[in-house]
Design an enzyme around this catalytic site. Structure first.
Site, short mmCIF file in Angstrom:
data_model
loop_
_atom_site.label_atom_id
_atom_site.label_comp_id
_atom_site.label_asym_id
_atom_site.label_seq_id
_atom_site.Cartn_x
_atom_site.Cartn_y
_atom_site.Cartn_z
N TYR A 208 0.75 1.92 -11.16
CA TYR A 208 0.49 2.78 -10.02
C TYR A 208 0.61 2.07 -8.68
O TYR A 208 0.30 2.64 -7.65
CB TYR A 208 -0.85 3.51 -10.22
CG TYR A 208 -0.68 4.56 -11.29
CD1 TYR A 208 -0.39 5.87 -10.97
CD2 TYR A 208 -0.68 4.20 -12.64
CE1 TYR A 208 -0.14 6.82 -11.95
CE2 TYR A 208 -0.43 5.14 -13.63
CZ TYR A 208 -0.16 6.45 -13.28
OH TYR A 208 0.09 7.39 -14.25
N GLN B 164 -21.35 -4.21 -3.68
CA GLN B 164 -21.16 -2.92 -4.34
C GLN B 164 -21.55 -2.96 -5.81
O GLN B 164 -21.38 -1.96 -6.51
CB GLN B 164 -19.70 -2.50 -4.20
CG GLN B 164 -19.28 -2.29 -2.76
CD GLN B 164 -17.79 -2.37 -2.57
OE1 GLN B 164 -17.02 -2.41 -3.53
NE2 GLN B 164 -17.35 -2.40 -1.32
N HIS C 24 -15.45 -3.88 -5.18
CA HIS C 24 -14.48 -3.19 -6.04
C HIS C 24 -14.74 -3.38 -7.54
O HIS C 24 -13.89 -3.84 -8.29
CB HIS C 24 -13.05 -3.63 -5.69
CG HIS C 24 -12.60 -3.21 -4.34
ND1 HIS C 24 -11.27 -3.26 -3.94
CD2 HIS C 24 -13.29 -2.70 -3.27
CE1 HIS C 24 -11.18 -2.82 -2.67
NE2 HIS C 24 -12.39 -2.49 -2.26
N GLU D 53 -6.39 8.12 -3.40
CA GLU D 53 -5.45 8.76 -4.31
C GLU D 53 -6.14 9.45 -5.47
O GLU D 53 -7.17 8.98 -5.97
CB GLU D 53 -4.50 7.72 -4.91
CG GLU D 53 -3.60 7.03 -3.92
CD GLU D 53 -2.65 6.04 -4.60
OE1 GLU D 53 -1.84 5.44 -3.89
OE2 GLU D 53 -2.74 5.88 -5.85
N TYR E 274 -6.02 -3.40 6.19
CA TYR E 274 -7.06 -3.31 7.21
C TYR E 274 -6.61 -3.91 8.54
O TYR E 274 -7.10 -3.53 9.59
CB TYR E 274 -8.33 -4.02 6.72
CG TYR E 274 -9.04 -3.28 5.61
CD1 TYR E 274 -9.16 -1.90 5.63
CD2 TYR E 274 -9.61 -3.98 4.55
CE1 TYR E 274 -9.80 -1.22 4.61
CE2 TYR E 274 -10.26 -3.32 3.52
CZ TYR E 274 -10.36 -1.94 3.56
OH TYR E 274 -11.00 -1.28 2.55
#
Length: 383
Positions: free
Chosen positions: A263, A97, A160, A253, A274
């Site tokens: 959070y 990513q 990520h 979210e 998963y």
């Protein structure tokens, strides 16, 4: 739709970086019509052939800066004309990513010339982390390029990286970062993984950040306990930055990060692991701040903007969110901190970013090997 457990976080799925050929993408394309609550709207392809486009922002003259994840920055004219890749962009870690991610034009660009980029920055031994660079745009070249923030530490893996940037009216730069698929470090203030950081425009640390002066905390951190932030926008009514992040198997979210708050990831979540194993919901642990909205099943949210134009009058103040799994632009009604989903505009491709254009139309980037820049306008005008 049916999904494997990994596909529930499809916005975070590991994708090939796309073609690296240097030819210019094709320009133009057909128009299609969608039926929406605002009446029929036209979806026009402005440009296509982009390699996994990730972020966009508008220059004062109406041109659009578009990042391609393999490491290129393009300038798209209002007529769809495209520049060659802008020179001077930083080297990127273009794996999984990772790559060239978000782009933001400084609010005082006419005076400063600054353009900001987030990207996966390569480190030693195949490691990487998210970084923020800025440079001055002169023609089709970035000059005076400097890295003003580096997520610490650099770690292995291609997942990520986040990341989105939001400038606030007081001149601060908020950057939402992923936790690099490392889970527990998002609860550790001694690193930047899974945090929102707050910087001055030159990358220095504001004196009033919540953890300034603490020896066990990074001073750039504004909030923590986040998973993988891929959308950010300024609420024009309040001046607050809003961010959204990917959940695991469920639980995308929307959060309004507040100074010093936690959070919850990975201790609590609206989703499941998963493997299917449960994770406690945020309300069961009062020490954690909760989201203002969540999706289960996920839409794999990416990109976000408050609609501030006048071409879709009924959408004023609504939140527009891109969906990778939902292959749509999701419109949400916002009443202070109450958020409800209103409708989904079916784009038919993975939506990576969405923004209000200078003339009040809606611009969309699709995350494909043949990525497109789309423009949504009322069908009555078509312009």
């Amino acid at each position: 739709m049916p999904r494997s457990t990994l596909a529930a976080c499809a916005a975070a799925a590991i994708l090939a970086s796309g073609p690296a050929a240097a030819q210019k993408p094709d320009v133009g394309g057909p128009e299609v019509e969608l039926q929406t609550s605002a009446g029929p709207i036209q979806v026009k392809t402005v440009a296509e052939g982009l390699a996994r486009p990730w972020g966009m922002d508008f220059l004062p003259d109406g041109r659009v800066l578009v990042t391609e994840r393999p490491g290129r920055l393009r300038i798209v004219g209002p007529d769809g004309s495209l520049s060659e890749p802008v020179q001077g962009t930083p080297e990127v870690f273009s794996q999984g990513q990772g790559g060239l991610l978000d782009v933001r034009v400084h609010p005082d660009f006419a005076e400063t010339g600054w353009v900001y980029l987030t990207f996966a920055e390569p480190g030693e031994g195949g490691t990487a982390s998210t970084a923020v660079a800025r440079g001055k745009l002169e023609g089709e070249t970035l000059t005076d390029v400097e890295v003003i923030f580096r997520q610490e530490p650099k770690v292995d893996g291609g997942n990520h990286f986040g990341s989105r940037m939001v400038f606030t009216p007081d001149g601060k730069l908020f950057v939402g970062l992923g936790e690099r698929f490392k889970f527990q470090p998002a609860q550790d203030l001694s690193n930047h993984l899974g945090t929102v950081v707050r910087l001055n425009a030159d990358g220095s640390v504001p004196d009033d950040n919540p953890f300034v002066g603490r020896q066990d905390a990074k001073p750039e951190i504004w909030s923590y306990g986040h998973r993988n932030i891929q959308g950010g926008a300024l609420n024009p009514e309040t001046g607050e930055p809003w961010f959204h992040e990917h959940g695991p198997r469920g639980g995308d979210e929307i959060n309004i990060p507040e100074a010093g708050k936690n959070y919850g990831w990975p201790v609590v979540s609206w989703g499941r692991h998963y493997s299917g194993d449960p994770i406690p919901d945020p309300p069961t642990r009062p020490e954690f701040a909760d989201a203002v909205f969540q999706w289960t099943p996920v839409i794999a949210a990416s990109g976000m903007d408050f609609y501030t134009g006048d071409r879709f009058a009924d959408w004023q103040g609504d939140l527009l969110v891109g969906g990778l799994v939902s292959r749509s632009v999701v419109r949400l009604d916002v009443n202070a901190r109450e958020v409800t989903e209103a409708e989904r505009l079916p784009i038919g491709e993975r939506v990576r970013d969405v923004q209000t254009g200078p003339q009040g139309d809606v611009w969309v980037l699709t995350d494909e090997d043949n990525g497109k820049l789309l423009r949504l306008t009322p069908a009555a005008t078509g312009q």
